[in-house]
Scaffold this motif. Sequence first.
Motif, PDB file in Angstrom:
ATOM      1  N   LEU A   1      -0.260  14.763  -7.167  1.00  0.00           N
ATOM      2  CA  LEU A   1       0.201  13.996  -6.012  1.00  0.00           C
ATOM      3  C   LEU A   1       1.356  13.095  -6.452  1.00  0.00           C
ATOM      4  N   PHE A   2       2.516  13.684  -6.647  1.00  0.00           N
ATOM      5  CA  PHE A   2       3.641  12.972  -7.249  1.00  0.00           C
ATOM      6  C   PHE A   2       4.711  12.547  -6.247  1.00  0.00           C
ATOM      7  N   ASP A   3       4.519  12.837  -4.970  1.00  0.00           N
ATOM      8  CA  ASP A   3       5.489  12.457  -3.951  1.00  0.00           C
ATOM      9  C   ASP A   3       5.002  11.236  -3.173  1.00  0.00           C
ATOM     10  N   LEU A   4       5.867  10.251  -3.074  1.00  0.00           N
ATOM     11  CA  LEU A   4       5.586   9.054  -2.285  1.00  0.00           C
ATOM     12  C   LEU A   4       5.995   9.352  -0.847  1.00  0.00           C
ATOM     13  N   VAL A   5       5.027   9.411   0.060  1.00  0.00           N
ATOM     14  CA  VAL A   5       5.350   9.762   1.445  1.00  0.00           C
ATOM     15  C   VAL A   5       5.244   8.587   2.408  1.00  0.00           C
ATOM     16  N   PHE A   6       4.662   7.473   1.952  1.00  0.00           N
ATOM     17  CA  PHE A   6       4.493   6.315   2.835  1.00  0.00           C
ATOM     18  C   PHE A   6       4.261   5.078   1.995  1.00  0.00           C
ATOM     19  N   TYR A   7       4.793   3.951   2.470  1.00  0.00           N
ATOM     20  CA  TYR A   7       4.455   2.664   1.869  1.00  0.00           C
ATOM     21  C   TYR A   7       4.669   1.550   2.878  1.00  0.00           C
ATOM     22  N   GLU A   8       3.913   0.482   2.705  1.00  0.00           N
ATOM     23  CA  GLU A   8       4.026  -0.717   3.541  1.00  0.00           C
ATOM     24  C   GLU A   8       4.043  -1.932   2.630  1.00  0.00           C
TER      25      GLU A   8
ATOM     26  N   ILE B   1       0.891  -1.153   0.000  1.00  0.00           N
ATOM     27  CA  ILE B   1       0.000   0.000   0.000  1.00  0.00           C
ATOM     28  C   ILE B   1       0.928   1.202   0.000  1.00  0.00           C
ATOM     29  N   TYR B   2       0.447   2.304  -0.536  1.00  0.00           N
ATOM     30  CA  TYR B   2       1.297   3.487  -0.615  1.00  0.00           C
ATOM     31  C   TYR B   2       0.438   4.737  -0.524  1.00  0.00           C
ATOM     32  N   ILE B   3       1.084   5.820  -0.102  1.00  0.00           N
ATOM     33  CA  ILE B   3       0.395   7.110  -0.023  1.00  0.00           C
ATOM     34  C   ILE B   3       1.199   8.120  -0.826  1.00  0.00           C
ATOM     35  N   MET B   4       0.518   8.741  -1.769  1.00  0.00           N
ATOM     36  CA  MET B   4       1.095   9.818  -2.586  1.00  0.00           C
ATOM     37  C   MET B   4       0.547  11.143  -2.067  1.00  0.00           C
ATOM     38  N   SER B   5       1.351  12.204  -2.207  1.00  0.00           N
ATOM     39  CA  SER B   5       0.909  13.517  -1.746  1.00  0.00           C
ATOM     40  C   SER B   5       1.418  14.604  -2.684  1.00  0.00           C
ATOM     41  N   ASN B   6       0.860  15.784  -2.505  1.00  0.00           N
ATOM     42  CA  ASN B   6       1.319  16.951  -3.261  1.00  0.00           C
ATOM     43  C   ASN B   6       2.491  17.604  -2.517  1.00  0.00           C
ATOM     44  N   THR B   7       3.051  18.626  -3.088  1.00  0.00           N
ATOM     45  CA  THR B   7       4.198  19.318  -2.503  1.00  0.00           C
ATOM     46  C   THR B   7       3.882  19.875  -1.117  1.00  0.00           C
ATOM     47  N   TYR B   8       2.660  20.317  -0.918  1.00  0.00           N
ATOM     48  CA  TYR B   8       2.281  20.964   0.337  1.00  0.00           C
ATOM     49  C   TYR B   8       1.754  19.985   1.388  1.00  0.00           C
TER      50      TYR B   8
ATOM     51  N   ILE C   1       3.698   9.236 -11.864  1.00  0.00           N
ATOM     52  CA  ILE C   1       4.540  10.375 -12.233  1.00  0.00           C
ATOM     53  C   ILE C   1       4.381  10.730 -13.710  1.00  0.00           C
ATOM     54  N   ASN C   2       4.136   9.737 -14.524  1.00  0.00           N
ATOM     55  CA  ASN C   2       4.018   9.952 -15.970  1.00  0.00           C
ATOM     56  C   ASN C   2       2.578  10.085 -16.455  1.00  0.00           C
ATOM     57  N   GLY C   3       1.658  10.314 -15.535  1.00  0.00           N
ATOM     58  CA  GLY C   3       0.276  10.583 -15.898  1.00  0.00           C
ATOM     59  C   GLY C   3      -0.515   9.379 -16.343  1.00  0.00           C
ATOM     60  N   GLU C   4       0.004   8.181 -16.090  1.00  0.00           N
ATOM     61  CA  GLU C   4      -0.688   6.959 -16.501  1.00  0.00           C
ATOM     62  C   GLU C   4      -1.402   6.274 -15.336  1.00  0.00           C
ATOM     63  N   GLY C   5      -1.315   6.859 -14.168  1.00  0.00           N
ATOM     64  CA  GLY C   5      -1.966   6.281 -12.995  1.00  0.00           C
ATOM     65  C   GLY C   5      -3.350   6.867 -12.810  1.00  0.00           C
ATOM     66  N   SER C   6      -3.708   7.054 -11.586  1.00  0.00           N
ATOM     67  CA  SER C   6      -5.013   7.588 -11.207  1.00  0.00           C
ATOM     68  C   SER C   6      -5.228   9.008 -11.737  1.00  0.00           C
TER      69      SER C   6
END
Length: 97
Positions: A48-55, A8-15, A35-40
């Motif tokens: 939301l291009f920053d990965l801030v958490f994963y398990e 599982i992972y959490i993506m976030s924006n710069t802020y 990151i390349n616009g092919e995801g959600s």
Amino acid sequence: MLYKQGHIYIMSNTYRTTFYIGVTSDLNARIWQHINGEGSKFVKKYKLFDLVFYEYFERITDAIDREKQLKNWHHDWKVNLIISVNPEMKDLKSELE
């Protein structure tokens, strides 16, 4: 019996104001897709291009259950989870390489 592994992972924006929680069997590939616009579309729309958490989970079904749990959490609970392992809420993509 061999099980498919997952993350599982959490993506976030710069802020760090908006989060996206996802599940995948291939974290590197999924992050690349985002990151390349092919995801959600949500990730793309809110940048939301920053990965801030994963398990990591040995079984993808456990990862799916965890994703469902986290999606029901309040924003503050998610922030607390993230800072428990990533106090500076830095982008963790470099850890995956």
